[in-house]
Design a protein around this motif. Structure first.
Motif, PDB file in Angstrom:
ATOM      1  N   LEU A  53       0.825  -1.206   0.000  1.00  0.00           N
ATOM      2  CA  LEU A  53       0.000   0.000   0.000  1.00  0.00           C
ATOM      3  C   LEU A  53       0.863   1.262   0.000  1.00  0.00           C
ATOM      4  O   LEU A  53       0.559   2.217  -0.729  1.00  0.00           O
TER       5      LEU A  53
ATOM      6  N   TYR B 298       0.389   3.770  -2.957  1.00  0.00           N
ATOM      7  CA  TYR B 298      -0.408   4.959  -2.659  1.00  0.00           C
ATOM      8  C   TYR B 298       0.342   6.045  -1.891  1.00  0.00           C
ATOM      9  O   TYR B 298      -0.150   7.160  -1.783  1.00  0.00           O
ATOM     10  N   GLY B 299       1.479   5.710  -1.321  1.00  0.00           N
ATOM     11  CA  GLY B 299       2.228   6.691  -0.534  1.00  0.00           C
ATOM     12  C   GLY B 299       1.906   6.607   0.952  1.00  0.00           C
ATOM     13  O   GLY B 299       0.829   6.173   1.350  1.00  0.00           O
ATOM     14  N   ARG B 300       2.880   7.035   1.733  1.00  0.00           N
ATOM     15  CA  ARG B 300       2.768   6.913   3.186  1.00  0.00           C
ATOM     16  C   ARG B 300       1.622   7.738   3.769  1.00  0.00           C
ATOM     17  O   ARG B 300       0.891   7.267   4.636  1.00  0.00           O
ATOM     18  N   ALA B 301       1.448   8.958   3.300  1.00  0.00           N
ATOM     19  CA  ALA B 301       0.403   9.827   3.853  1.00  0.00           C
ATOM     20  C   ALA B 301      -0.989   9.215   3.662  1.00  0.00           C
ATOM     21  O   ALA B 301      -1.813   9.227   4.584  1.00  0.00           O
ATOM     22  N   LYS B 302      -1.243   8.677   2.488  1.00  0.00           N
ATOM     23  CA  LYS B 302      -2.551   8.081   2.217  1.00  0.00           C
ATOM     24  C   LYS B 302      -2.768   6.838   3.085  1.00  0.00           C
ATOM     25  O   LYS B 302      -3.863   6.606   3.595  1.00  0.00           O
ATOM     26  N   VAL B 303      -1.733   6.036   3.273  1.00  0.00           N
ATOM     27  CA  VAL B 303      -1.850   4.836   4.100  1.00  0.00           C
ATOM     28  C   VAL B 303      -2.066   5.219   5.570  1.00  0.00           C
ATOM     29  O   VAL B 303      -2.851   4.589   6.261  1.00  0.00           O
TER      30      VAL B 303
ATOM     31  N   ARG C  51      -3.625   7.917   6.626  1.00  0.00           N
ATOM     32  CA  ARG C  51      -5.040   8.320   6.712  1.00  0.00           C
ATOM     33  C   ARG C  51      -5.950   7.097   6.716  1.00  0.00           C
ATOM     34  O   ARG C  51      -6.912   7.027   7.480  1.00  0.00           O
ATOM     35  N   LEU C  52      -5.634   6.131   5.873  1.00  0.00           N
ATOM     36  CA  LEU C  52      -6.425   4.901   5.832  1.00  0.00           C
ATOM     37  C   LEU C  52      -6.381   4.194   7.181  1.00  0.00           C
ATOM     38  O   LEU C  52      -7.426   3.787   7.708  1.00  0.00           O
TER      39      LEU C  52
ATOM     40  N   GLU D 142      -8.506   6.023   9.773  1.00  0.00           N
ATOM     41  CA  GLU D 142      -9.938   5.814   9.513  1.00  0.00           C
ATOM     42  C   GLU D 142     -10.366   4.399   9.892  1.00  0.00           C
ATOM     43  O   GLU D 142     -11.406   4.202  10.519  1.00  0.00           O
TER      44      GLU D 142
ATOM     45  N   GLN E 219     -11.308   5.256  -0.013  1.00  0.00           N
ATOM     46  CA  GLN E 219      -9.972   5.860  -0.005  1.00  0.00           C
ATOM     47  C   GLN E 219      -9.028   5.304  -1.067  1.00  0.00           C
ATOM     48  O   GLN E 219      -8.160   6.020  -1.556  1.00  0.00           O
ATOM     49  N   LEU E 220      -9.179   4.015  -1.395  1.00  0.00           N
ATOM     50  CA  LEU E 220      -8.232   3.386  -2.321  1.00  0.00           C
ATOM     51  C   LEU E 220      -8.873   2.810  -3.576  1.00  0.00           C
ATOM     52  O   LEU E 220      -8.174   2.402  -4.500  1.00  0.00           O
TER      53      LEU E 220
END
Length: 79
Positions: free
Chosen positions: A31, A35-40, A42-43, A46, A64-65
């Protein structure tokens, strides 16, 4: 991964920690690369606050993904 048929369920995760942690590590690594660390991050936030059951986790991941846990697992199996 070759013997696994799905991501470990909540119950199964602690019953088989050796394989569960390995699969979890592979999933997070995949992931972050995709998708990048920031997005993971946030995931994960959540999922920690609202991902109380499978249907909610799938809704969160899809929002989100664009992927469910099963689709993520299929990605991991393909390598």
């Amino acid at each position: 991964m070759s013997k696994a048929n799905t991501l470990p369920s909540d119950e199964q995760f602690y019953k088989t920690p050796d394989s569960s942690y390995a699969i979890g590590w592979l999933a997070v690594d995949h992931l972050v690369r995709k998708y990048g660390r920031a997005k993971v991050l946030r995931l994960c936030q959540e999922l920690a606050t609202r991902g109380t059951d499978q249907s909610r986790r799938d809704l969160i991941m899809t929002a989100q993904l664009g992927r469910t846990e099963q689709q993520l697992f299929a990605d991991l199996k393909r390598g």
